[in-house]
Scaffold this active site. Structure first.
Site, PDB file in Angstrom:
ATOM      1  N   LEU A  71       3.155   3.165  -8.451  1.00  0.00           N
ATOM      2  CA  LEU A  71       2.703   1.784  -8.584  1.00  0.00           C
ATOM      3  C   LEU A  71       3.262   0.940  -7.447  1.00  0.00           C
ATOM      4  CD1 LEU A  71       1.204  -0.152 -10.544  1.00  0.00           C
ATOM      5  CD2 LEU A  71       3.393  -0.496 -11.704  1.00  0.00           C
ATOM      6  N   ASP A  72       2.388   0.273  -6.705  1.00  0.00           N
ATOM      7  CA  ASP A  72       2.808  -0.608  -5.614  1.00  0.00           C
ATOM      8  C   ASP A  72       3.184  -1.967  -6.203  1.00  0.00           C
ATOM      9  OD1 ASP A  72       3.234  -2.121  -3.375  1.00  0.00           O
ATOM     10  OD2 ASP A  72       1.345  -1.606  -2.386  1.00  0.00           O
ATOM     11  N   HIS A 138      27.250   3.091   1.154  1.00  0.00           N
ATOM     12  CA  HIS A 138      27.110   4.422   0.593  1.00  0.00           C
ATOM     13  C   HIS A 138      28.419   4.809  -0.075  1.00  0.00           C
ATOM     14  CE1 HIS A 138      23.093   5.725   1.538  1.00  0.00           C
ATOM     15  NE2 HIS A 138      23.221   5.398   2.813  1.00  0.00           N
ATOM     16  N   ILE A 140      30.865   6.787   0.497  1.00  0.00           N
ATOM     17  CA  ILE A 140      32.083   6.805   1.295  1.00  0.00           C
ATOM     18  C   ILE A 140      32.616   5.395   1.540  1.00  0.00           C
ATOM     19  CG2 ILE A 140      30.916   6.755   3.553  1.00  0.00           C
ATOM     20  CD1 ILE A 140      32.996   8.828   4.499  1.00  0.00           C
ATOM     21  N   ASN A 141      31.701   4.414   1.642  1.00  0.00           N
ATOM     22  CA  ASN A 141      32.116   3.028   1.864  1.00  0.00           C
ATOM     23  C   ASN A 141      32.758   2.433   0.623  1.00  0.00           C
ATOM     24  OD1 ASN A 141      28.934   2.951   3.324  1.00  0.00           O
ATOM     25  ND2 ASN A 141      30.796   3.063   4.532  1.00  0.00           N
ATOM     26  N   ASP A 168      28.987   7.015  -6.598  1.00  0.00           N
ATOM     27  CA  ASP A 168      27.601   7.031  -7.061  1.00  0.00           C
ATOM     28  C   ASP A 168      27.510   7.506  -8.510  1.00  0.00           C
ATOM     29  OD1 ASP A 168      26.831   6.217  -4.576  1.00  0.00           O
ATOM     30  OD2 ASP A 168      25.786   8.046  -4.023  1.00  0.00           O
TER      31      ASP A 168
END
Length: 391
Positions: A71-72, A138, A140-141, A168
């Site tokens: 779905l856009d 990410h 690591i950050n 994460d």
């Protein structure tokens, strides 16, 4: 068998790892998860190697048991479809940067007006507030900025990139699921949903658990190899004669005694909790481990309860009798009569969980089915496809 979360219906707007891992857990426990995917910017996880029969193994695993609606969201007609879905799907998971869903007309306040019972979970790097709210990041950050990397690794070589995505998964995914289920329980009493702001950086900071508590209460600043559990004591890895590694976690005196006796060095046990003797103790233990190959050490410690185990490769781990007994691998249907080996849901319920239904599907595999369930005619679906609203 439906599973303990069979009553939950989730709209999942997330991509990559944090959100999809969270919704995988929900789907494995029986929740109905519908992924809302962009037909113009496919999830990069779909192309991540390695591939099994042309399908990314990571995508096939993280998105099993989920349906896909292409779905856009930038098309005005997409909002009508989302509003209809909110009639039944009263949990929403999204992973865009702050403000993106609002600009699409899909922010919490707008959707709450349609369904007050909506539980709206936003997983972001730095949260919905603060100077970093729109900053890219990410795993690591997040580990770096929250202090975790400052005492991870070796003193002479610095921090090491972890082999798993701790912020994460432990941050975004697991905390997201915990918060979501807490909101479900609260809704059972109040009848109202709420917005859950999950920052992977915030959650990573909470993983400082022991060292963070020590610093905040006692001003003891952790550094590499200066803590009991980060290489600052005998609690460590030791190289074997054949270049493999053994893990030693013999913290309690009884375990330390058993370790030293097994190695023929019972006199070393008295130094286990002596901070001044840790360097010499580690040297002595390393010398003993280097006298033996990994297989010899495994045999030596097989019947010794000392918290000493080999460092196994993933292939070796899968062959280990403990993991085999726990059935950590499951076979998931591909849809063509064959199946793919995947990591099983790690949670064990006495009443069991539903069998996996299918691996992650193609983009938009359930678009027609979902829209048909919403009452869209075949002609209307064809027009939406012609207008590029759906794939």
């Amino acid at each position: 068998m439906q599973g303990p979360l069979a009553s939950l219906k989730v709209l999942d707007f997330s991509t990559l790892l944090p959100g999809p891992f969270a919704s995988l857990l929900l789907a494995d426990m029986g929740a109905e998860v519908l992924r809302i995917e962009s037909p113009t910017r496919p999830d990069l996880l779909r192309i991540m190697p390695p591939h099994d029969q042309g399908v990314s193994a990571s995508h096939a695993y993280l998105n099993r048991n989920k349906r896909s609606l292409a779905l856009d969201l930038k098309q005005p007609a997409a909002l009508e479809i989302i509003k209809r879905l909110l009639g039944e799907h009263d949990i929403l998971l999204e992973q865009f940067r702050p403000g993106v869903m609002e600009r699409l007309g899909l922010g919490y306040e707008a959707l709450k007006a349609i369904n007050p019972r909506l539980i709206y979970v936003s997983i972001t790097g730095y949260g919905q507030t603060g100077p970093y709210r729109e900053r890219a990041g990410h795993d690591i950050n997040y580990l770096a900025l929250t202090g975790l990397s400052s005492y991870t690794g070796r003193a002479d070589s610095g921090p090491l990139p972890l082999s798993i995505q701790a912020a994460d998964i432990a941050g975004g995914s697991l905390h997201g699921v915990i918060g979501l289920l807490a909101a479900v329980i609260a809704r059972q009493h109040s009848g109202q949903g709420q917005h859950l702001d999950v920052s992977m950086a915030d959650c990573a900071f909470s993983l400082n658990a022991l060292a963070g508590a020590g610093y905040l209460a006692c001003d003891v600043l952790p550094a590499r190899e200066n803590q009991m559990l980060n290489g600052g004591s005998f609690y460590d890895y030791y190289r074997t004669r054949d270049g493999r590694w053994m893990s030693v976690g013999s913290l309690e005196p009884a375990f330390m005694q058993a370790l030293c006796e097994a190695l023929g060095r019972s006199e070393l046990a008295v130094h286990g909790l002596d901070p001044a003797q840790q360097y010499l103790l580690k040297q002595a233990l390393q010398a003993e481990f280097e006298k033996r190959d990994l297989a010899e050490l495994c045999e030596l410690f097989a019947a010794v309860d000392a918290c000493v185990e080999p460092v196994l490769s993933l292939a070796e781990a899968l062959a280990h009798p403990q993991l085999q007994a726990r059935e950590v691998v499951t076979q998931v249907p591909r849809g063509d009569g064959s199946s793919q080996a995947q990591m099983a849901c790690p949670l064990k319920f006495s009443e069991g969980l539903p069998e996996p239904r299918h691996i992650g599907v193609e983009l938009g595999a359930h678009t027609d089915q979902v829209l048909g369930e919403l009452g869209f005619s075949v002609e209307r679906i064809a027009r939406l496809r012609g207008d590029k609203v759906i794939l």
